[in-house]
Design a protein around this motif. Structure first.
Motif, PDB file in Angstrom:
ATOM      1  N   UNK A  12     -13.992   5.336   3.363  1.00 46.13           N
ATOM      2  CA  UNK A  12     -12.992   4.651   2.863  1.00 46.13           C
ATOM      3  C   UNK A  12     -13.164   4.559   1.134  1.00 46.13           C
ATOM      4  N   UNK A  13     -14.215   3.130   0.884  1.00 49.12           N
ATOM      5  CA  UNK A  13     -14.326   2.930  -0.128  1.00 49.12           C
ATOM      6  C   UNK A  13     -14.924   4.322  -1.035  1.00 49.12           C
ATOM      7  N   UNK A  14     -15.367   5.353  -0.294  1.00 46.97           N
ATOM      8  CA  UNK A  14     -15.475   6.526  -1.248  1.00 46.97           C
ATOM      9  C   UNK A  14     -14.940   7.522  -1.208  1.00 46.97           C
ATOM     10  N   UNK A  15     -14.051   7.483  -0.519  1.00 41.67           N
ATOM     11  CA  UNK A  15     -12.502   8.192  -1.450  1.00 41.67           C
ATOM     12  C   UNK A  15     -11.670   7.349  -2.360  1.00 41.67           C
ATOM     13  N   UNK A  16     -12.053   6.535  -2.436  1.00 44.63           N
ATOM     14  CA  UNK A  16     -11.040   5.354  -3.068  1.00 44.63           C
ATOM     15  C   UNK A  16     -11.868   6.054  -4.734  1.00 44.63           C
ATOM     16  N   UNK A 174      -2.201 -17.014   0.652  1.00 48.52           N
ATOM     17  CA  UNK A 174      -2.080 -15.424   0.318  1.00 48.52           C
ATOM     18  C   UNK A 174      -3.286 -14.927   1.799  1.00 48.52           C
ATOM     19  N   UNK A 175      -3.026 -13.930   2.118  1.00 47.16           N
ATOM     20  CA  UNK A 175      -3.470 -13.176   2.956  1.00 47.16           C
ATOM     21  C   UNK A 175      -5.099 -12.347   2.380  1.00 47.16           C
ATOM     22  N   UNK A 176      -6.092 -12.150   2.959  1.00 42.78           N
ATOM     23  CA  UNK A 176      -7.177 -11.731   2.461  1.00 42.78           C
ATOM     24  C   UNK A 176      -7.487 -10.365   2.353  1.00 42.78           C
ATOM     25  N   UNK A 177      -8.222  -9.833   1.543  1.00 38.61           N
ATOM     26  CA  UNK A 177      -8.454  -8.825   0.180  1.00 38.61           C
ATOM     27  C   UNK A 177      -9.989  -8.304   0.235  1.00 38.61           C
ATOM     28  N   UNK A 178     -10.483  -7.302   0.697  1.00 39.37           N
ATOM     29  CA  UNK A 178     -11.257  -6.547   0.817  1.00 39.37           C
ATOM     30  C   UNK A 178     -11.344  -5.427  -0.409  1.00 39.37           C
ATOM     31  N   UNK A 179     -12.040  -4.566  -1.017  1.00 43.71           N
ATOM     32  CA  UNK A 179     -12.292  -3.915  -2.467  1.00 43.71           C
ATOM     33  C   UNK A 179     -10.358  -3.597  -2.293  1.00 43.71           C
ATOM     34  N   UNK A 202      -1.371  10.957  -1.787  1.00 40.17           N
ATOM     35  CA  UNK A 202      -1.111  10.454  -0.652  1.00 40.17           C
ATOM     36  C   UNK A 202      -2.429   9.613   0.349  1.00 40.17           C
ATOM     37  N   UNK A 203      -3.586  10.668  -0.333  1.00 34.31           N
ATOM     38  CA  UNK A 203      -4.861   9.598   0.656  1.00 34.31           C
ATOM     39  C   UNK A 203      -4.402   8.147  -0.043  1.00 34.31           C
ATOM     40  N   UNK A 205      -2.523   6.129  -0.739  1.00 35.01           N
ATOM     41  CA  UNK A 205      -1.396   5.348   0.334  1.00 35.01           C
ATOM     42  C   UNK A 205      -2.149   5.066   1.200  1.00 35.01           C
ATOM     43  N   UNK A 206      -2.770   6.314   2.416  1.00 30.94           N
ATOM     44  CA  UNK A 206      -3.339   5.635   3.273  1.00 30.94           C
ATOM     45  C   UNK A 206      -4.833   4.990   3.208  1.00 30.94           C
ATOM     46  N   UNK A 207      -5.630   5.147   2.553  1.00 33.03           N
ATOM     47  CA  UNK A 207      -6.523   4.262   2.386  1.00 33.03           C
ATOM     48  C   UNK A 207      -5.618   2.358   2.139  1.00 33.03           C
ATOM     49  N   UNK A 208      -4.533   2.219   1.836  1.00 28.19           N
ATOM     50  CA  UNK A 208      -4.153   0.486   1.374  1.00 28.19           C
ATOM     51  C   UNK A 208      -3.536   0.247   2.447  1.00 28.19           C
ATOM     52  N   UNK A 209      -2.821   1.370   3.190  1.00 30.60           N
ATOM     53  CA  UNK A 209      -1.824   1.197   4.587  1.00 30.60           C
ATOM     54  C   UNK A 209      -3.722   0.797   5.709  1.00 30.60           C
ATOM     55  N   UNK A 210      -4.304   1.700   5.488  1.00 34.50           N
ATOM     56  CA  UNK A 210      -5.570   1.392   6.730  1.00 34.50           C
ATOM     57  C   UNK A 210      -5.727  -0.443   6.830  1.00 34.50           C
TER      58      UNK A 210
END
Length: 245
Positions: A12-16, A174-179, A202-203, A205-210
């Motif tokens: 996921x970080x690679x896609x980001x 506030x809820x936790x946040x990753x990178x 789209x990708x 948005x998908x990363x955020x949702x996951x």
């Protein structure tokens, strides 16, 4: 499960990184790139943990904010550091995150070339039994202005804080946040034009949702449980201590 989890988070970080690199509005993505390899490794050598670690990603000049004091600021830069460690689990609970440190620092100069700085941090309250009950409301995950960043430079001759007052409270729930969620937070709050542009992907948005599914769904499920079954209030009150019994 643990290897698969870390592999997925690293992917996921690679896609980001790929998306942001293509957009080009963050000039140096090396802190994010470095986090991809770190994510593949077990934090502290413990195979049951996953970890996101990224230090001082510079988002570049802030141009769009209007109501800033002092007036005449220039060269405002925003740095984001995130350390988020959690348990590898198929069904994560509200305590899935075991360690969180999220530091957002904005610095620059005013019209007199005096250094200016502000900071916010989001962390996970480490609960020790010997500490007893906290004196004030202390949500498990909370945003707080200032923190160590300001304390470390407050006595420095390089900064003049004037009549500004820095307090320990309030600690804002506030809820936790990753990178992934952290970068999206910064873009949405400080770089609206870039945020709107990246939301077209789209990708992305998908990363955020996951990431929201992994970290925010269990968080808000615990909050919801308070309203569904008030007698089972302890998990929710850990997240929001100002909920009534």
């Amino acid at each position: 499960m643990s290897i698969k989890t870390r592999s997925k988070y690293s992917q996921d970080l690679g896609w980001l990184h790929s998306i942001l690199d293509q957009k080009g509005f963050i000039k140096d993505l090396s802190p994010l790139y470095d986090s991809i390899e770190k994510c593949k490794k077990a934090p502290y050598g413990k195979d049951f943990l996953w970890g996101h670690e990224m230090y001082k990603l510079n988002f570049g000049p802030i141009q769009s904010l209007k109501k800033i004091r002092p007036k005449g600021y220039k060269n405002l830069q925003l740095l984001l550091s995130v350390k988020c460690i959690g348990l590898c689990s198929d069904e994560p609970q509200h305590d899935n995150v075991t360690e969180l440190r999220f530091d957002l620092n904005v610095s620059g100069e005013d019209k007199n070339r005096q250094k200016v700085i502000t900071a916010w941090h989001l962390d996970c309250h480490i609960i020790n039994e010997e500490d007893g009950d906290p004196e004030h409301c202390h949500p498990l995950y909370h945003f707080q202005q200032g923190g160590d960043t300001i304390l470390d430079v407050y006595e420095s001759d390089e900064y003049n804080f004037g009549t500004a007052l820095f307090l320990e409270s309030p600690r804002l729930t506030y809820p936790p946040m990753d990178i992934v969620l952290g970068i999206n937070f910064v873009l949405s709050q400080f770089y609206g034009n870039h945020w709107k542009e990246v939301l077209k992907e789209p990708k992305y948005n998908s990363l955020i949702r996951e990431s929201q599914q992994r970290l925010w769904k269990p968080y808000f499920s615990k909050i919801q449980s308070y309203f569904d079954s008030p007698h089972m209030h302890e998990p929710a009150k850990l997240l929001m201590p100002d909920l009534f019994n």
